[in-house]
Scaffold this motif. Structure first.
Motif, PDB file in Angstrom:
ATOM      1  N   LYS A  98     -18.552  -0.063   3.787  1.00 13.56           N
ATOM      2  CA  LYS A  98     -17.308   0.260   3.100  1.00 13.56           C
ATOM      3  C   LYS A  98     -17.468   0.190   1.583  1.00 13.56           C
ATOM      4  O   LYS A  98     -16.473   0.210   0.851  1.00 13.56           O
ATOM      5  CB  LYS A  98     -16.197  -0.677   3.571  1.00 13.56           C
ATOM      6  N   VAL A  99     -18.726   0.114   1.142  1.00 16.30           N
ATOM      7  CA  VAL A  99     -19.034   0.164  -0.287  1.00 16.30           C
ATOM      8  C   VAL A  99     -20.099   1.226  -0.510  1.00 16.30           C
ATOM      9  O   VAL A  99     -20.855   1.565   0.407  1.00 16.30           O
ATOM     10  CB  VAL A  99     -19.534  -1.203  -0.812  1.00 16.30           C
ATOM     11  N   LYS A 100     -20.150   1.745  -1.723  1.00 14.10           N
ATOM     12  CA  LYS A 100     -21.107   2.793  -2.063  1.00 14.10           C
ATOM     13  C   LYS A 100     -22.465   2.183  -2.360  1.00 14.10           C
ATOM     14  O   LYS A 100     -22.597   1.320  -3.236  1.00 14.10           O
ATOM     15  CB  LYS A 100     -20.598   3.556  -3.289  1.00 14.10           C
ATOM     16  N   LEU A 101     -23.502   2.635  -1.636  1.00 15.59           N
ATOM     17  CA  LEU A 101     -24.857   2.136  -1.835  1.00 15.59           C
ATOM     18  C   LEU A 101     -25.674   3.082  -2.711  1.00 15.59           C
ATOM     19  O   LEU A 101     -25.337   4.262  -2.851  1.00 15.59           O
ATOM     20  CB  LEU A 101     -25.554   1.955  -0.488  1.00 15.59           C
ATOM     21  N   ALA A 102     -26.784   2.556  -3.258  1.00 13.53           N
ATOM     22  CA  ALA A 102     -27.667   3.389  -4.072  1.00 13.53           C
ATOM     23  C   ALA A 102     -28.533   4.291  -3.212  1.00 13.53           C
ATOM     24  O   ALA A 102     -28.894   5.402  -3.621  1.00 13.53           O
ATOM     25  CB  ALA A 102     -28.557   2.504  -4.948  1.00 13.53           C
ATOM     26  N   GLY A 103     -28.881   3.832  -2.020  1.00 12.28           N
ATOM     27  CA  GLY A 103     -29.741   4.623  -1.151  1.00 12.28           C
ATOM     28  C   GLY A 103     -29.951   3.926   0.180  1.00 12.28           C
ATOM     29  O   GLY A 103     -29.664   2.737   0.338  1.00 12.28           O
ATOM     30  N   ILE A 104     -30.477   4.703   1.133  1.00  9.40           N
ATOM     31  CA  ILE A 104     -30.772   4.210   2.476  1.00  9.40           C
ATOM     32  C   ILE A 104     -32.163   4.712   2.860  1.00  9.40           C
ATOM     33  O   ILE A 104     -32.504   5.876   2.592  1.00  9.40           O
ATOM     34  CB  ILE A 104     -29.731   4.712   3.498  1.00  9.40           C
ATOM     35  N   ILE A 105     -32.964   3.836   3.473  1.00 13.89           N
ATOM     36  CA  ILE A 105     -34.312   4.194   3.910  1.00 13.89           C
ATOM     37  C   ILE A 105     -34.419   3.945   5.408  1.00 13.89           C
ATOM     38  O   ILE A 105     -34.071   2.861   5.893  1.00 13.89           O
ATOM     39  CB  ILE A 105     -35.380   3.356   3.169  1.00 13.89           C
ATOM     40  N   ALA A 106     -34.889   4.936   6.145  1.00 13.97           N
ATOM     41  CA  ALA A 106     -35.031   4.811   7.599  1.00 13.97           C
ATOM     42  C   ALA A 106     -36.402   5.330   8.006  1.00 13.97           C
ATOM     43  O   ALA A 106     -36.627   6.537   8.045  1.00 13.97           O
ATOM     44  CB  ALA A 106     -33.927   5.583   8.319  1.00 13.97           C
ATOM     45  N   LEU A 107     -37.323   4.421   8.303  1.00 12.49           N
ATOM     46  CA  LEU A 107     -38.694   4.778   8.643  1.00 12.49           C
ATOM     47  C   LEU A 107     -38.920   4.684  10.146  1.00 12.49           C
ATOM     48  O   LEU A 107     -38.585   3.671  10.772  1.00 12.49           O
ATOM     49  CB  LEU A 107     -39.677   3.837   7.931  1.00 12.49           C
ATOM     50  N   SER A 108     -39.499   5.737  10.722  1.00 10.08           N
ATOM     51  CA  SER A 108     -39.860   5.741  12.150  1.00 10.08           C
ATOM     52  C   SER A 108     -38.695   5.255  13.001  1.00 10.08           C
ATOM     53  O   SER A 108     -38.843   4.393  13.869  1.00 10.08           O
ATOM     54  CB  SER A 108     -41.094   4.848  12.381  1.00 10.08           C
ATOM     55  N   PRO A 155     -11.793   5.893   3.640  1.00 10.72           N
ATOM     56  CA  PRO A 155     -12.697   6.982   3.264  1.00 10.72           C
ATOM     57  C   PRO A 155     -14.159   6.622   3.489  1.00 10.72           C
ATOM     58  O   PRO A 155     -14.525   5.445   3.461  1.00 10.72           O
ATOM     59  CB  PRO A 155     -12.413   7.172   1.773  1.00 10.72           C
ATOM     60  N   GLU A 156     -14.974   7.653   3.704  1.00  8.06           N
ATOM     61  CA  GLU A 156     -16.396   7.451   3.955  1.00  8.06           C
ATOM     62  C   GLU A 156     -17.123   7.308   2.628  1.00  8.06           C
ATOM     63  O   GLU A 156     -17.181   8.239   1.827  1.00  8.06           O
ATOM     64  CB  GLU A 156     -16.948   8.632   4.748  1.00  8.06           C
ATOM     65  N   MET A 157     -17.707   6.132   2.393  1.00  9.53           N
ATOM     66  CA  MET A 157     -18.263   5.808   1.085  1.00  9.53           C
ATOM     67  C   MET A 157     -19.657   6.372   0.831  1.00  9.53           C
ATOM     68  O   MET A 157     -20.058   6.544  -0.316  1.00  9.53           O
ATOM     69  CB  MET A 157     -18.296   4.287   0.899  1.00  9.53           C
ATOM     70  N   ASN A 158     -20.431   6.631   1.903  1.00 11.67           N
ATOM     71  CA  ASN A 158     -21.836   6.984   1.705  1.00 11.67           C
ATOM     72  C   ASN A 158     -22.201   8.379   2.229  1.00 11.67           C
ATOM     73  O   ASN A 158     -23.330   8.624   2.629  1.00 11.67           O
ATOM     74  CB  ASN A 158     -22.723   5.916   2.332  1.00 11.67           C
ATOM     75  N   LYS A 159     -21.228   9.260   2.169  1.00 12.58           N
ATOM     76  CA  LYS A 159     -21.466  10.629   2.618  1.00 12.58           C
ATOM     77  C   LYS A 159     -22.564  11.313   1.805  1.00 12.58           C
ATOM     78  O   LYS A 159     -23.384  12.062   2.339  1.00 12.58           O
ATOM     79  CB  LYS A 159     -20.172  11.438   2.507  1.00 12.58           C
ATOM     80  N   ASP A 160     -22.600  11.051   0.479  1.00  9.55           N
ATOM     81  CA  ASP A 160     -23.584  11.711  -0.375  1.00  9.55           C
ATOM     82  C   ASP A 160     -24.680  10.766  -0.847  1.00  9.55           C
ATOM     83  O   ASP A 160     -25.471  11.106  -1.733  1.00  9.55           O
ATOM     84  CB  ASP A 160     -22.901  12.364  -1.576  1.00  9.55           C
ATOM     85  N   THR A 161     -24.762   9.572  -0.279  1.00 12.14           N
ATOM     86  CA  THR A 161     -25.813   8.627  -0.649  1.00 12.14           C
ATOM     87  C   THR A 161     -27.181   9.156  -0.213  1.00 12.14           C
ATOM     88  O   THR A 161     -27.343   9.549   0.949  1.00 12.14           O
ATOM     89  CB  THR A 161     -25.562   7.262   0.014  1.00 12.14           C
TER      90      THR A 161
END
Length: 246
Positions: free
Chosen positions: A141-151, A167-173
């Protein structure tokens, strides 16, 4: 039950300069935060992430059905590890996933409470940890700088739309997804289908394929993650004039 889980405090690598950003990086099934300590050292070796604190949480020991119900470090139960898409979707441990989701959201909130803006926090991980990072990051529910998903792959994809906040906070993250094309544990197609699903829904995801790599990581991948972190968490110390340090 969530109340009976015994959690160890995360392994923490403090920032080597003024702390302005945090990366929470999550290990996979059967591992601990220590398993990614060398990767953190690798990311820091060129001294381009000096302002970044790294938090490496440890999963609690839980019974894993695919491991004859023996206990091992895990973020949620897995019914079968047969490399198939349906094997992972079958009997997903929704309760366990939601418990871990709440835990990762609490780690993010802890960093915010300590003065780090959510836009200076990256959540990422490998395998189960990557799956949890993708799910917890996109439902934050907060805006993050980025997300990493490996394998990894998107959890609870069949009901994902019902679980995202409004509202969706990380749609464009920015989301960095990566997978080895000969992964026999988390099928490459599982990762690609998850990426295709997210792109179709309008998420800002990229998908990096590593030829000949199985269910593991490689130096090229680690270097690209470092580049991603440097882009998402550029140096900031001393740039906010008029603001006193806490």
């Amino acid at each position: 039950m969530a109340s009976t889980l015994i959690r160890k405090a995360p392994l923490v690598f403090p920032a080597t300069a003024q702390h302005t950003a945090t990366v929470i990086f999550v290990h996979g099934l059967g591992d601990t935060g220590h398993g990614w300590a060398s990767a953190v050292e690798n990311w820091r070796r060129r001294q381009k992430l000096d302002e970044v604190k790294f938090v490496l949480p440890h999963a609690p020991n839980i019974p894993i059905t695919a491991n004859w119900s023996q206990k091992m470090p895990g973020w949620y139960d897995i019914a079968a590890i047969d490399g198939s898409v349906e094997g992972f979707r079958k009997n997903e441990d929704e309760a366990g996933i939601l418990v871990s989701q709440a835990y990762f959201h609490s780690l993010i909130q802890s960093e915010i409470d300590n003065g780090i803006p959510s836009e200076r926090i990256v959540l990422g991980g490998f395998s189960q940890g990557g799956a949890m990072s993708l799910f917890a990051g996109l439902t934050a529910k907060v805006k993050l700088a980025g997300i990493i998903a490996l394998s990894s792959y998107l959890l609870l994809s069949l009901k994902f739309a019902d679980l995202i906040p409004h509202p969706e906070m990380n749609k464009d993250t920015p989301i960095f997804m990566a997978h080895g094309n000969v992964d026999q544990v988390v099928n490459f197609n599982m990762g690609k289908l998850s990426y295709d699903f997210l792109k179709e829904k309008g998420y800002n995801a990229s998908f990096r394929v590593y030829e000949g790599m199985g269910h593991s990581a490689c130096l090229e991948e680690l270097d690209e993650i470092e580049d991603f972190l440097r882009q998402r968490l550029p140096p900031r110390a001393g740039k906010d004039e008029g603001k006193s340090e806490l």
